[in-house]
Each structure stands twice: as C-alpha cells, then as structure tokens.
Design a protein around this motif. Sequence first.
Motif, mmCIF file in Angstrom:
data_model
loop_
_atom_site.group_PDB
_atom_site.id
_atom_site.type_symbol
_atom_site.label_atom_id
_atom_site.label_comp_id
_atom_site.label_asym_id
_atom_site.label_seq_id
_atom_site.Cartn_x
_atom_site.Cartn_y
_atom_site.Cartn_z
ATOM 1 N N LEU A 27 0.655 -1.312 0.039
ATOM 2 C CA LEU A 27 -0.082 0.100 -0.085
ATOM 3 C C LEU A 27 0.930 1.317 -0.046
ATOM 4 N N PRO A 28 0.436 2.262 -0.698
ATOM 5 C CA PRO A 28 1.012 3.688 -0.582
ATOM 6 C C PRO A 28 0.790 4.578 0.433
ATOM 7 N N GLN A 29 -0.190 3.939 1.469
ATOM 8 C CA GLN A 29 -0.473 5.066 2.476
ATOM 9 C C GLN A 29 0.322 4.817 3.723
ATOM 10 N N TRP A 30 1.500 5.051 3.536
ATOM 11 C CA TRP A 30 2.441 4.883 4.709
ATOM 12 C C TRP A 30 2.517 6.530 5.160
ATOM 13 N N TRP A 138 9.506 2.582 13.751
ATOM 14 C CA TRP A 138 10.212 3.424 12.954
ATOM 15 C C TRP A 138 9.873 4.586 12.180
ATOM 16 N N THR A 139 8.841 4.243 11.279
ATOM 17 C CA THR A 139 8.018 5.268 10.400
ATOM 18 C C THR A 139 7.359 6.066 11.291
ATOM 19 N N THR A 140 6.595 5.657 12.348
ATOM 20 C CA THR A 140 5.910 6.534 13.023
ATOM 21 C C THR A 140 6.460 7.495 13.877
ATOM 22 N N VAL A 143 7.612 10.127 11.197
ATOM 23 C CA VAL A 143 6.558 10.836 10.922
ATOM 24 C C VAL A 143 6.313 12.132 11.926
ATOM 25 N N MET A 144 6.254 11.461 13.134
ATOM 26 C CA MET A 144 6.019 12.407 14.321
ATOM 27 C C MET A 144 7.132 13.586 14.594
ATOM 28 N N MET A 145 8.207 13.143 14.427
ATOM 29 C CA MET A 145 9.341 14.094 14.668
ATOM 30 C C MET A 145 9.483 15.160 13.608
#
Length: 244
Positions: A27-30, A138-140, A143-145
């Motif tokens: 999916l592209p919705q990362w 790691w992705t989360t 994104v938050m940073m």
Amino acid sequence: MASMVSQLLGFFLGILGFVGTAVATLLPQWRGTTFMSSNIITATSYMKGLWMECVWHSTGIYQCELYRSLLALPPDLQAARALMVLSCVTSVLASLVSVMGMKCTRFVHSPLMKSLLALSGGICFLCAGLLCLVTVSWTTNDVMMDFYDPFLPLGLKYEIGLAVYLGYASACLNLTGGMVLCWSSSGDRSRCPSHMDRNQSPPPAFNNIYPPTPLYKSSDAQKDNHAPSICAPSSSGYRLNNYV
C-alpha cells in the motif's frame, strides 16, 4: 485435542498476520497529507509508500508513480523496504514449517520432530512480527518528529497513513500466533518422553543375558558325591565278604 486446536489457532493467526504484512508493504498510504484550496470542494491528497507516490484529487483523478531509482531513496526508506520484505519471507517460511509440524498433517511421523517443527514455525512467526513492528514503529517516530519540527515547512509535513496501522495489527497477529504455536509445542515436548517410556518395554537385565558363574566346590565335597564303584566294599555288586 486441545493442543491441535491451539496449533490451528496459532497457525491461522500467523497467516492473517502474513496477509496483513504483505498488504501493508504494497500500500502507498504510509505517509499522507491533505491540502485544501480556496474552494472547499477541491482537495488534493498526497501519499507516500515504500514503492510509490500517489496523488488523489477530489475530482476523481488518482495518479501513482513508482520510485525510479533505488539508490536515490533515503536510507530510512530503503531499510523499511528490506525489513518488510524480510518479514514477509519469514512469514512464508514459518507457514511451511508449521504445516509440517502440526498434528493434523502427515508430513512427519515422529511426535518429537513434529513438536520441534511447530516450535520452529512459532519462532519464525515471532521474528516476522518483530520485523514488522520495528518498521512501523520507526516510520511512526519519523513522521511524528517531522510533524512537530518547527523549522520544517508545512507542505513537507505528513501524517501517519493507513498502512502503518495495518502494520501494527499484522505484527500483533504474528506475535500472538507465534506465541500460541510455541506454547502448544512446548506442551507436546514435555509429554513426549513419558509417553515413549510407557510404550517401550524396559531393557533386559544384565544378569539375564549372562548366567552367573558356578560356585567353586572343594575336592572333599566332590569326593563324597561320586557313585560307588563295583570293587568298592559298599558296592551293590560283588562283596568281599562273600568270598571269605
């Protein structure tokens, strides 16, 4: 019976986790963000995944473009790709090993080998869940940073996408299925030695194979036990006093 049910439950949970991990990888919705224009009806959504970038317009236009160069990607995206692909491969390996080690199959006839294969499948499911969990965590964090960075322009800030939440759910399913498989196989291994000892006959004793050595008899004892000869005075044949 309960062990077979727990094995089936852990296997199906692992399969669901594998399907979710594969879907989340494609999916592209990362990462996604939405921009509203002066007209409220017109909106544009940008989405970034591991393999492509997509743009969705409220007018119904949906465009996607694959990443052209692998080396031009940032290191975190390359690592996320590798970890998710490795998680999918580990889930496939765990599924094959678990099928061979389950009680409802006949690939292996030895109960001990079946329990070892089921345990190996559970460990592989645990590894796949950990790989997926590390990637989405790691992705989360990235994104938050970026979202709370005051020096980053507003147009470069993204939010957590649907694929990340799906990755969390898939990792939980993999971990749960792996723990159930490990628990069921550990119970089978604890019962396996007692079952074998009950069915097998004990080995023959050492004394039954080799008879004991005869006791030594002295010459005096053997002298009294021999049969009397014909010429002896106490013989039942000719007597000496018959001729005197």
